[in-house]
Design a protein around this motif. Sequence first.
Motif, PDB file in Angstrom:
ATOM      1  N   VAL A 169       1.021  -1.069  -0.133  1.00 31.40           N
ATOM      2  CA  VAL A 169       0.084   0.129   0.076  1.00 31.40           C
ATOM      3  C   VAL A 169       0.898   1.145   0.088  1.00 31.40           C
ATOM      4  O   VAL A 169       1.534   1.530   1.105  1.00 31.40           O
ATOM      5  CB  VAL A 169      -0.825  -0.172   1.307  1.00 31.40           C
ATOM      6  N   ASP A 170       0.903   2.028  -1.155  1.00 32.33           N
ATOM      7  CA  ASP A 170       1.849   3.147  -1.158  1.00 32.33           C
ATOM      8  C   ASP A 170       0.938   4.304  -0.750  1.00 32.33           C
ATOM      9  O   ASP A 170      -0.243   4.312  -0.979  1.00 32.33           O
ATOM     10  CB  ASP A 170       2.170   3.265  -2.572  1.00 32.33           C
ATOM     11  N   GLY A 195      -5.338  -0.918  -7.400  1.00 28.97           N
ATOM     12  CA  GLY A 195      -6.088  -1.084  -6.062  1.00 28.97           C
ATOM     13  C   GLY A 195      -5.909  -2.568  -5.773  1.00 28.97           C
ATOM     14  O   GLY A 195      -5.956  -2.984  -4.724  1.00 28.97           O
ATOM     15  N   ALA A 196      -6.031  -3.378  -6.656  1.00 32.75           N
ATOM     16  CA  ALA A 196      -5.905  -4.786  -6.738  1.00 32.75           C
ATOM     17  C   ALA A 196      -6.989  -5.302  -5.585  1.00 32.75           C
ATOM     18  O   ALA A 196      -8.003  -5.327  -5.507  1.00 32.75           O
ATOM     19  CB  ALA A 196      -4.470  -5.247  -6.487  1.00 32.75           C
ATOM     20  N   LEU A 197      -6.224  -6.065  -4.475  1.00 35.00           N
ATOM     21  CA  LEU A 197      -6.806  -6.450  -3.160  1.00 35.00           C
ATOM     22  C   LEU A 197      -7.277  -5.223  -2.388  1.00 35.00           C
ATOM     23  O   LEU A 197      -8.370  -5.043  -1.678  1.00 35.00           O
ATOM     24  CB  LEU A 197      -6.155  -7.334  -2.657  1.00 35.00           C
ATOM     25  N   ILE A 200     -10.417  -1.762  -2.614  1.00 37.30           N
ATOM     26  CA  ILE A 200     -11.743  -1.620  -1.934  1.00 37.30           C
ATOM     27  C   ILE A 200     -11.688  -1.718  -0.467  1.00 37.30           C
ATOM     28  O   ILE A 200     -12.908  -1.673   0.069  1.00 37.30           O
ATOM     29  CB  ILE A 200     -12.522  -3.233  -2.500  1.00 37.30           C
ATOM     30  N   MET A 201     -10.727  -2.110   0.062  1.00 32.50           N
ATOM     31  CA  MET A 201     -10.535  -2.168   1.565  1.00 32.50           C
ATOM     32  C   MET A 201     -10.329  -1.017   2.214  1.00 32.50           C
ATOM     33  O   MET A 201     -10.713  -0.583   3.323  1.00 32.50           O
ATOM     34  CB  MET A 201      -9.555  -2.955   2.096  1.00 32.50           C
ATOM     35  N   MET A 202      -9.389   0.089   1.465  1.00 28.57           N
ATOM     36  CA  MET A 202      -8.853   1.290   2.197  1.00 28.57           C
ATOM     37  C   MET A 202     -10.120   2.218   2.561  1.00 28.57           C
ATOM     38  O   MET A 202     -10.117   2.633   3.643  1.00 28.57           O
ATOM     39  CB  MET A 202      -8.076   2.155   1.075  1.00 28.57           C
ATOM     40  N   PRO A 203     -11.107   2.449   1.773  1.00 29.54           N
ATOM     41  CA  PRO A 203     -12.121   3.217   2.047  1.00 29.54           C
ATOM     42  C   PRO A 203     -12.973   3.103   3.648  1.00 29.54           C
ATOM     43  O   PRO A 203     -13.473   3.700   4.036  1.00 29.54           O
ATOM     44  CB  PRO A 203     -13.297   3.054   1.106  1.00 29.54           C
ATOM     45  N   PHE A 204     -12.717   1.543   3.911  1.00 33.20           N
ATOM     46  CA  PHE A 204     -13.447   1.255   5.266  1.00 33.20           C
ATOM     47  C   PHE A 204     -12.356   0.841   6.493  1.00 33.20           C
ATOM     48  O   PHE A 204     -12.586   0.245   7.284  1.00 33.20           O
ATOM     49  CB  PHE A 204     -14.185  -0.293   4.781  1.00 33.20           C
ATOM     50  N   ILE A 211      -8.150   6.967  -1.621  1.00 34.34           N
ATOM     51  CA  ILE A 211      -8.075   7.091  -3.080  1.00 34.34           C
ATOM     52  C   ILE A 211      -9.146   7.871  -3.565  1.00 34.34           C
ATOM     53  O   ILE A 211     -10.518   7.618  -3.308  1.00 34.34           O
ATOM     54  CB  ILE A 211      -8.092   5.758  -3.672  1.00 34.34           C
ATOM     55  N   SER A 212      -8.833   8.860  -4.301  1.00 37.06           N
ATOM     56  CA  SER A 212     -10.059   9.935  -4.747  1.00 37.06           C
ATOM     57  C   SER A 212      -9.683  10.551  -5.799  1.00 37.06           C
ATOM     58  O   SER A 212      -8.392  11.158  -6.223  1.00 37.06           O
ATOM     59  CB  SER A 212     -10.087  10.997  -3.490  1.00 37.06           C
TER      60      SER A 212
END
Length: 402
Positions: A169-170, A195-197, A200-204, A211-212
């Motif tokens: 995760v950069d 984003g790969a895996l 979809i996890m980072m926003p939560f 990421i925006s």
Amino acid sequence: MAIGSIVGVENGKTDSVPESFIPGGMAPENGVISREKTGEYCVPRNVHDATLSHAITEPEANNESTEERDADMATVLAKYENYLLERVKHQLGYPKNMDLDHGTPLAWLQRFHLNNCGDPFTKSNFGLNSQQFELGVLDWFAQLWEIGNHEYWGYITNGGTESNHHGAVDDLDLVIATLKAAAFSEDRFYIHCDGALSGIMMPFIEHAPKISFKKPIGSVSISGHKFIGCPTPCSVQITRLDHINAMSRYVECIASRDATISGRRNGHAPVFLWYALNSKGYGGLQKEVQTCVRKAQYLKNRLRSEGISVMLNELSITVVFERPKDEEFVRHWQLACQGNIAHVVVLPSVTIKILDEFLNDLIMKRSMWQLQDGKVQPTCIAVDIGKESCACPQHKGSSATT
């Protein structure tokens, strides 16, 4: 953004052909030439083993009875189903969420050939498609990544590699700040977030990098078959509309414009993704993410308590540890390995029960390896996971305890 590697290429040079490829040279064992004999893993000649394939047999001429053939095929498929059911319980190393609960509601889809061709935002003469579901999924991710419906373009691809062709995760904000500090204006760089895996996890995850499209990024992609759990490989790709116009072309035979790489793509994947996102929603995904983070911490702590070198990056569900010494064990648990390290990806389908079974098996096998080989010293993998995570005699005193 993800970091990748290319097997067989180092410093811009390709590996030379090993002696084993020369007639009379060394033969592969179980289809693989071992590192101990060559120093590197190599791809052998094709190995045609009857136990590895299901032969296709031609029906006898004028054979009007199909009952026996149907029974034979049913037997083969039943054995394959049992094999998959067993393999699912021991799939730890690769990011594939096996928690698939949409089989029954969507089983009827198998009666149709769904082929999404061309631009999902324009109509095509080919009507057997799922573009209305594709657009629904794309709009959901556009909202997640903060870009207006009329400002983006995207499609659901056949896999993550395709999305990345269109760097872990950069820290996106640090990347942007570094570029600006080096006097790069926004029109002089393009950032693609693979984003790969994790995408979809980072926003939560609280305090995770965000990421925006409100930031100067060009495109984002996530894999639909990893955390979400689509049964077919796919990826969601979104980019700014301004970037795609120059690539788009009109394809007369389908009466649609097209800027995709593959042209035609799996039409079932958008329906599966649409179903999963509608079933789970933001709240369901958040719960799954938080549960997976806790399970990954549980696995890391259990491994460390057994004196096994282990590392878990912040915001990650990929637990990295010293590679087990038995390749049969590695294959049984389907661990992803590189050099002296292996890893487990703790996805929603990986339960505490499965992790406990894996840990008990590993602890028992580790004791057996020590009895067979004498007192086996833990492998030093400080170069791979850092000395604070290494449990070898040299670094054990400095290892972290949390």
